[in-house]
Each structure stands twice: as C-alpha cells, then as structure tokens.
Design an enzyme around this catalytic site. Structure first.
Site, PDB file in Angstrom:
ATOM      1  CB  CYS A 106      23.195   2.137  27.449  1.00 40.63           C
ATOM      2  SG  CYS A 106      24.497   2.981  28.588  1.00 40.63           S
ATOM      3  CB  THR A 113      24.872   6.336  26.806  1.00 40.11           C
ATOM      4  OG1 THR A 113      25.828   6.065  27.973  1.00 40.11           O
ATOM      5  CG2 THR A 113      25.822   7.172  25.795  1.00 40.11           C
ATOM      6  CG  HIS A 171      22.176  11.075  28.766  1.00 39.65           C
ATOM      7  ND1 HIS A 171      21.543  11.963  29.554  1.00 39.65           N
ATOM      8  CD2 HIS A 171      22.692   9.812  29.725  1.00 39.65           C
ATOM      9  CE1 HIS A 171      21.842  11.633  30.962  1.00 39.65           C
ATOM     10  NE2 HIS A 171      22.333  10.402  31.108  1.00 39.65           N
ATOM     11  CG  HIS A 215      27.133   1.499  23.760  1.00 42.87           C
ATOM     12  ND1 HIS A 215      26.148   2.733  23.977  1.00 42.87           N
ATOM     13  CD2 HIS A 215      27.482   1.041  25.196  1.00 42.87           C
ATOM     14  CE1 HIS A 215      25.926   2.848  25.339  1.00 42.87           C
ATOM     15  NE2 HIS A 215      26.603   1.838  25.999  1.00 42.87           N
ATOM     16  CD  GLU A 216      23.915  -1.474  27.230  1.00 41.93           C
ATOM     17  OE1 GLU A 216      22.916  -2.295  27.108  1.00 41.93           O
ATOM     18  OE2 GLU A 216      24.092  -0.877  27.901  1.00 41.93           O
ATOM     19  CB  CYS A 231      45.005   5.611  20.352  1.00 40.77           C
ATOM     20  SG  CYS A 231      46.202   5.494  21.735  1.00 40.77           S
ATOM     21  CB  CYS A 271      47.429   1.910  24.148  1.00 42.90           C
ATOM     22  SG  CYS A 271      45.451   2.481  24.164  1.00 42.90           S
ATOM     23  CB  CYS A 307      43.190   4.282  25.716  1.00 44.08           C
ATOM     24  SG  CYS A 307      43.297   5.262  24.098  1.00 44.08           S
ATOM     25  CG  ASP A 320      16.789   3.136  43.341  1.00 43.31           C
ATOM     26  OD1 ASP A 320      17.582   3.061  42.489  1.00 43.31           O
ATOM     27  OD2 ASP A 320      15.639   3.883  43.464  1.00 43.31           O
ATOM     28  CG  LEU A 362      29.755   3.086  36.825  1.00 39.64           C
ATOM     29  CD1 LEU A 362      31.140   2.694  36.008  1.00 39.64           C
ATOM     30  CD2 LEU A 362      28.826   1.997  36.538  1.00 39.64           C
TER      31      LEU A 362
HETATM   32 ZN   LIG Z   1      45.405   4.930  23.883  1.00 39.79          ZN
END
Ligand SMILES: [Zn+2]
Length: 344
Positions: A38, A40, A43, A63-64, A93, A99, A107, A195, A262
C-alpha cells in the site's frame, strides 16, 4: 518466522527473523499467502515525517493480505481451520459511542494493522476474530489479497448514488482505478478518470472507463463537450490528494454535485468556497471501509461480474520486496502483490 520489519530509524525495511505472534482467546492466527503493498507501506519504507511520528521501531508492517486460518483462541467458534480469509486492518475499541452504535468504521480509537500493531508482511499474522473476513467460494486469492484497498475504492465509489450519473475520478492510482470500475459496475453513465501518468491512464482503460484523460492536454470542460454533457459531473471521487486536481474537479461539477474525498493531500489546499457554497456541492471525507457492509458489497460485486484483476500489475516473490517498493515509487504500477506461500 520471517518478517519485513521497520527495525531502524532510517529509510528502508529489513527482512528479519522474529518470533511468531501469540494468540489471545479472541484471536485468529493466519498463515499469510499473498500481500499487497500500500502507499502507507511506502511512506513507512521511505520514513517521511508522518511515518517517523507514527511508527514504533521494531514494527512488522503490512495490512493487505489473504491467508489461511491455522489457529484460533478459546473464544472463537465461527472461523474454521483452513478457511481463506482477509482481515479488516482497523482494530476498533468496541466501547465508544460509534462502536456501540454499530458504526465501527467511525471509531476514534482505531489501531491500524501494520501501523500501530504488527502487520502481515510475515509468515503469520494475528487479528481479533471480529476482524476476520471469510472469503466466498470462487474469490481468487490474489484478488482477495487486495480487499483492503478494494474496500477503500468501494466505500468511496458508493458514498453517493451513481446510477445514471456522470462520475469524475481524479487520480488513477490503483484505488482510483478500482473506484472507477465500481462506479461503472454500479450503473454510472460516464466515468471519466484524470491522471497525468500515461501508464496509469492505460491501466484505467482496461477496466472500462468512458475516458482516461490527461488533464493538462484535454481540459475537463472539453471532455464534457465531447461526451455531450451540459451541466457538469454529478459525482466526484477525489483520489489524488492533488490541489490542482481538486480545484479542477470543483470547477467541473454540476449544481448539487456530491464529492467523496479519499486522496490525502500532503499540505493544506485552498479552494474556491464560493463555488462550493453557491453550487451547493456536498463534500464528504472517506477513510477505510464499513465493517462489514463494504466487504459484503465487494464480494457480491465480484460475484456479479466486476473484474478488478487488471489493477494487479506486479506479482513478486516475498524476497523481491525491494523491487516491489521501487515499482510503487516509479508510479508505473497498479497493485504490487508479494507471494509468501513458500516462506516457511
Ligand atoms: Zn470505538
């Protein structure tokens, strides 16, 4: 086990031997098969100001993913061993107002996989059972590995109704391209994506956009004329975080248009607020995806013919991760997938 770790306070990532993650009573342990890289992760690799502020040295990133369930805690009853699963990377949480009301994507105390807790660029990853998504039969494992960014695309593209509407997507990164494909699948009339990068425009054309335009060469007003549009775009999906692209979008929207945002700008952006106010434009910030309505929508859209596989442009062995990050940095890539199947 092998893992890609941010083990030094410097640009780069290091392949390390780390201990296998332990499961708590509510957790699921997954043998990782494929992962997606990603922005992220880039970075974190490049160690920019955000990453230096956010990431603890020693963190396994990523995370993917898609993988196979190999173990679960005593409180877990509904995730069978061997199931093909991905994980929602936002661990919430469970107790805040949002949540408790079932709005878990809102959250305020979210912990990010591969950001605040050890991630999936490894042989094994552990997540709470509530974060596990079991894939439907027939979902390709490589496509399953990018459900996380696909979810960003779906959450953004479906933020506003697109049936019969003219949609403008600014930014043809992998998420922008997937969002364009989703808008088309969901019944938009025209989907125009802009683009400056020709590689990315060519990739967007593979998922069936109406036009992939270089905004410097063809002004959006001209594109509107070519498509016989008269009142501007109805829905905007801002995926670039680029100030010029965003201003250009606002200038080409219809009265009463809706914009879902986004793309993350690197700095503050000034815009013509008079246009937003007098044209009664709605702006909505989007982050992550809905748990688990977006995951459901992703699955059923794939089952009903949506094809996002052209967005995967690089398939590399886990040991070739540096090459994967280079491909991402070049801009001449869609999704870059790492194959972890033989890591044991
Ligand atoms: Zn939460």
């Amino acid at each position: 086990m092998k893992a890609l770790v941010k083990s030094q306070d410097a640009p780069g990532l290091w392949l390390e031997d780390v201990s296998e993650p332990q499961i708590g009573i509510n957790d699921v342990k997954i043998r990782v098969l494929y992962t997606g890289i990603c922005g992220t992760d880039l970075h974190i690799h490049d160690w920019d100001a955000w990453a230096r502020e956010t990431i603890q040295i020693g963190l396994t990133i990523g995370h993917e993913f898609v993988g196979e369930v190999v173990d679960f805690g005593a409180n877990v009853f509904d995730v069978p061993l061997g199931a093909l699963v991905s994980g929602e990377g936002h661990v919430v949480c469970g107790r805040c107002r949002n949540c408790l009301a079932g709005r878990r994507h809102l959250c305020a105390h979210t912990q990010g996989l591969g950001v605040q807790r050890n991630g999936c660029f490894a042989e094994y990853v552990v997540l709470p059972a509530t974060n596990i998504w079991q894939h439907a039969p027939g979902i390709e494992p490589e496509v399953a590995s990018i459900f996380d960014p696909f979810g960003n695309a779906v959450h953004t593209a479906l933020a506003f109704p697109v049936l019969g509407e003219d949609v403008l997507v600014t930014g043809a990164g992998p998420i922008g391209i997937m969002a364009a494909a989703v808008a088309k699948h969901a019944g938009a009339r025209h989907v125009v994506i802009s683009d400056p990068n020709p590689y990315r425009r060519a990739l967007a054309e593979k998922v069936g956009v109406t036009r992939a335009v270089d905004p410097a060469a063809t002004p959006l007003a001209e594109v509107q004329k070519q498509l016989k549009m008269v009142e501007g775009f109805d829905v905007g999906l801002e995926m670039s975080g680029n100030a010029h692209a965003f201003r250009d979008m606002i200038a080409n929207m219809s009265h009463g248009a809706k914009i879902a945002m986004l793309g993350i700008p690197a700095t503050e952006i000034s815009v013509d607020w008079n246009r937003i106010i007098f044209n009664q434009i709605t702006l909505r910030g989007i982050y992550g995806r809905e748990m688990y309505e977006t995951w459901y929508k992703m699955t059923v859209m794939l089952e009903s013919g949506l094809d996002i596989s052209p967005v995967i442009t690089h398939r590399l062995h886990w040991s070739e991760f540096a090459q994967g990050f280079d491909a991402m940095r070049s801009g001449n890539s869609g999704k870059v997938i790492l194959d972890w199947r033989d890591v044991a």
